[in-house]
Design an enzyme around this catalytic site. Structure first.
Site, short mmCIF file in Angstrom:
data_model
loop_
_atom_site.label_atom_id
_atom_site.label_comp_id
_atom_site.label_asym_id
_atom_site.label_seq_id
_atom_site.Cartn_x
_atom_site.Cartn_y
_atom_site.Cartn_z
N GLY A 71 0.82 -1.21 0.00
CA GLY A 71 0.00 0.00 0.00
C GLY A 71 0.86 1.26 0.00
O GLY A 71 0.55 2.24 -0.69
N THR A 72 1.94 1.24 0.75
CA THR A 72 2.81 2.41 0.83
C THR A 72 3.37 2.77 -0.53
O THR A 72 3.34 3.94 -0.95
CB THR A 72 3.96 2.14 1.83
OG1 THR A 72 3.39 1.88 3.12
CG2 THR A 72 4.92 3.31 1.92
N ASN A 151 -7.87 4.39 8.76
CA ASN A 151 -7.35 3.23 9.45
C ASN A 151 -7.50 3.31 10.97
O ASN A 151 -7.61 2.28 11.64
CB ASN A 151 -5.88 2.99 9.08
CG ASN A 151 -5.07 4.25 9.03
OD1 ASN A 151 -5.39 5.19 8.30
ND2 ASN A 151 -4.01 4.30 9.81
N GLN A 179 -7.94 0.38 3.62
CA GLN A 179 -8.78 -0.09 4.72
C GLN A 179 -10.22 -0.35 4.34
O GLN A 179 -10.97 -0.92 5.13
CB GLN A 179 -8.74 0.91 5.89
CG GLN A 179 -7.44 0.94 6.64
CD GLN A 179 -7.13 -0.34 7.41
OE1 GLN A 179 -8.00 -1.21 7.60
NE2 GLN A 179 -5.90 -0.48 7.84
N SER A 199 -3.75 -2.91 -0.54
CA SER A 199 -2.66 -3.68 0.04
C SER A 199 -3.16 -5.08 0.37
O SER A 199 -4.22 -5.24 0.97
CB SER A 199 -2.17 -2.99 1.32
OG SER A 199 -1.22 -3.82 1.97
N ALA A 200 -2.37 -6.09 0.01
CA ALA A 200 -2.80 -7.49 0.22
C ALA A 200 -2.95 -7.85 1.69
O ALA A 200 -3.89 -8.53 2.08
CB ALA A 200 -1.82 -8.45 -0.46
N HIS A 201 -2.00 -7.37 2.53
CA HIS A 201 -1.98 -7.90 3.91
C HIS A 201 -3.09 -7.33 4.78
O HIS A 201 -3.26 -7.78 5.92
CB HIS A 201 -0.60 -7.74 4.55
CG HIS A 201 -0.26 -6.36 5.04
ND1 HIS A 201 -0.41 -6.00 6.35
CD2 HIS A 201 0.24 -5.27 4.41
CE1 HIS A 201 0.01 -4.74 6.51
NE2 HIS A 201 0.39 -4.28 5.34
N THR A 237 11.19 -7.58 -11.51
CA THR A 237 10.60 -8.90 -11.73
C THR A 237 9.34 -9.05 -10.87
O THR A 237 9.37 -8.77 -9.68
CB THR A 237 11.63 -10.00 -11.38
OG1 THR A 237 12.77 -9.80 -12.22
CG2 THR A 237 11.05 -11.39 -11.58
N CYS A 325 5.14 5.72 16.49
CA CYS A 325 6.35 5.76 17.29
C CYS A 325 7.50 6.13 16.38
O CYS A 325 7.83 5.37 15.47
CB CYS A 325 6.59 4.39 17.91
SG CYS A 325 7.88 4.41 19.14
C1 LIG Z 1 -1.69 -0.30 6.02
C2 LIG Z 1 -2.05 0.92 5.27
C3 LIG Z 1 -1.24 1.44 4.25
C4 LIG Z 1 0.12 0.85 3.93
O1 LIG Z 1 0.05 -0.40 3.33
P1 LIG Z 1 1.35 -1.36 3.40
O2 LIG Z 1 1.00 -2.47 2.48
O3 LIG Z 1 1.46 -1.80 4.83
O4 LIG Z 1 2.51 -0.56 2.95
C5 LIG Z 1 -1.67 2.53 3.56
N1 LIG Z 1 -2.84 3.12 3.82
C6 LIG Z 1 -3.66 2.67 4.79
C7 LIG Z 1 -4.96 3.35 5.03
C8 LIG Z 1 -3.29 1.56 5.56
O5 LIG Z 1 -4.10 1.13 6.52
#
Ligand SMILES: *Cc1c(COP(=O)(O)O)cnc(C)c1O
Length: 391
Positions: A71-72, A151, A179, A199-201, A237, A325
């Site tokens: 996501g970043t 978030n 989110q 973002s996948a996670h 890749t 933090c």
């Molecule tokens: C977690 C998050 C991101 C970042 O995603 P990553 O895959 O962890 O880099 C960006 N935006 C929001 C709103 C998020 O909650």
């Protein structure tokens, strides 16, 4: 000891179906998706299936999906890649002050480079007023950045209204939907966004893979330099297993959205009402109606948030403060500060976020543990004993 994970907005476990879809692409089907031989073609087919699946979660065309490392990177690619591509003498950006740091710090970096930025006002409920977006428009405005669901608070922004304002004014629109994906429906055409980050996670996929939706014919320069991957938008890749993972996660998110959000809404409300009825002075932050159904953000005045997270963890309950933090210093959350919480209250705030594996027993266990932990911390807090003199 029972372990209750209530931090799904930080990350989610990989769904077993996602994991088993990914497994063959580590050691068996290890081809490079850019190779022309059959091993490469096998990997290419898997990447394109993943792309189609991510596209269908958000109503996009597969060619409009660019895979990234998360996501970043998707947020950074949208902001820096667009600004680099859009050639104009004067550039003005409108952004919300409660964006994730991936957008917030990217826009701040551009501001330091001399690009004008208007930070939108935000209500104490954590929602942007579309009229404020309209008022912030200038002839030189080129980009609006407003996230879909926040978030920390879970609040949902009026993206359809903001998208219409952007389209009318001929201004590009980036929306961080990390989110909201899998929690509320997303349709890039209805929302009239030009960029949208995933973002996948956060949706039961693996860490380290994400996607940026880029509307057809939208100006975008790559921010990394290398090969011609991802239609010249993101070299390197392809992370084949990761892309298979985000594709499967998107497919499951689409299939389970209605059921997940209804069930989690019931559990979240049970948790929230339980906290409010057992902890004196507890207060929920953010608009309680316009909110994703898995999240609650609660201020426990006079109980220091970081200490509370640790105390709850010792009892097996995992949640988070909204605070970031940095270099060892705990800063109060920029989101809570933006909606008007004083520093001490912002630092006395916890976020609980529920997910697919959360059960009613988990919520009831948390409800046993939370009031006691808050009570203990308050009993040693000088500000609490001043505010509530001992009987
Ligand atoms: C977690 C998050 C991101 C970042 O995603 P990553 O895959 O962890 O880099 C960006 N935006 C929001 C709103 C998020 O909650």
């Amino acid at each position: 000891m029972k372990r209750v994970y209530l931090d799904y907005n930080a990350t989610t476990p990989v769904d077993p179906e996602v994991l088993s879809a990914m497994m063959p692409f580590f050691a068996k089907s290890y081809g490079n998706a850019s190779s022309i031989h059959s091993a490469g073609q096998e990997a290419r087919a898997a990447v394109e299936l993943g792309r189609a699946s991510v596209a269908s979660l958000i109503g996009a065309k597969p060619a409009e999906i660019v895979f990234t490392s998360g996501g970043t990177e998707a947020d950074n690619l949208a902001v820096f890649g667009f600004i680099a591509a859009y050639r104009r003498e004067r550039k003005h950006i409108i952004a919300s002050p409660i964006e994730h740091h991936a957008v917030l710090n990217a826009v701040e970096a551009l501001e330091k480079q001399g690009i004008d930025v208007t930070w939108l006002p935000i209500s104490s409920d954590g929602v942007i007023d579309p009229d404020d977006v309209r008022r912030a428009l200038r002839p030189e405005t080129i980009l609006i950045c407003v996230m879909h669901a926040n978030n920390e608070l879970g609040t949902i922004q009026p993206i359809v209204e903001i998208g219409s304002i952007a389209a009318e004014a001929d201004v590009y629109f980036h929306c961080d939907a990390v989110q909201s994906a899998g929690k509320i429906p997303i349709d890039v055409n209805q929302m009239k966004v030009d960029f949208l980050a995933l973002s996948a996670h956060k949706i039961y996929g693996p860490k380290g893979v994400g996607a940026l939706y880029v509307r057809e014919n939208t100006p975008l320069e790559p921010i990394f330099f290398g090969g011609t991957h991802e239609r010249d938008r993101r070299p390197g890749t392809e992370n084949v297993a990761g892309i298979v993972g985000i594709g499967k996660a998107a497919e499951l998110a689409r299939a389970r959205l209605a059921e997940d959000s209804a069930r989690l809404g019931g559990l979240r409300d049970r948790l929230e009402e339980g906290i409010l009825s057992t902890v004196a002075g507890a207060r929920v932050n953010g608009d309680r109606a316009r909110r994703i159904s898995n999240t609650t953000n609660v201020t426990f005045a006079h109980a220091e948030g970081e200490s509370l997270v640790i105390a709850l963890d010792l009892q097996g309950v995992q949640c988070s403060t909204g605070a970031a933090c940095s270099s060892g210093a705990i800063l109060p959350s920029h989101v809570l500060r933006a909606i008007g919480l004083p520093k001490d209250e912002a630092k006395a705030t916890l976020r609980f976020s529920l997910g697919r594996l959360t059960t009613r027993e988990d919520v009831d266990y948390a409800l046993q543990v939370i009031p006691r932990a808050v009570g203990r911390l308050r009993s040693i807090s000088p500000s609490y004993s001043r505010a509530v003199p001992a009987q």
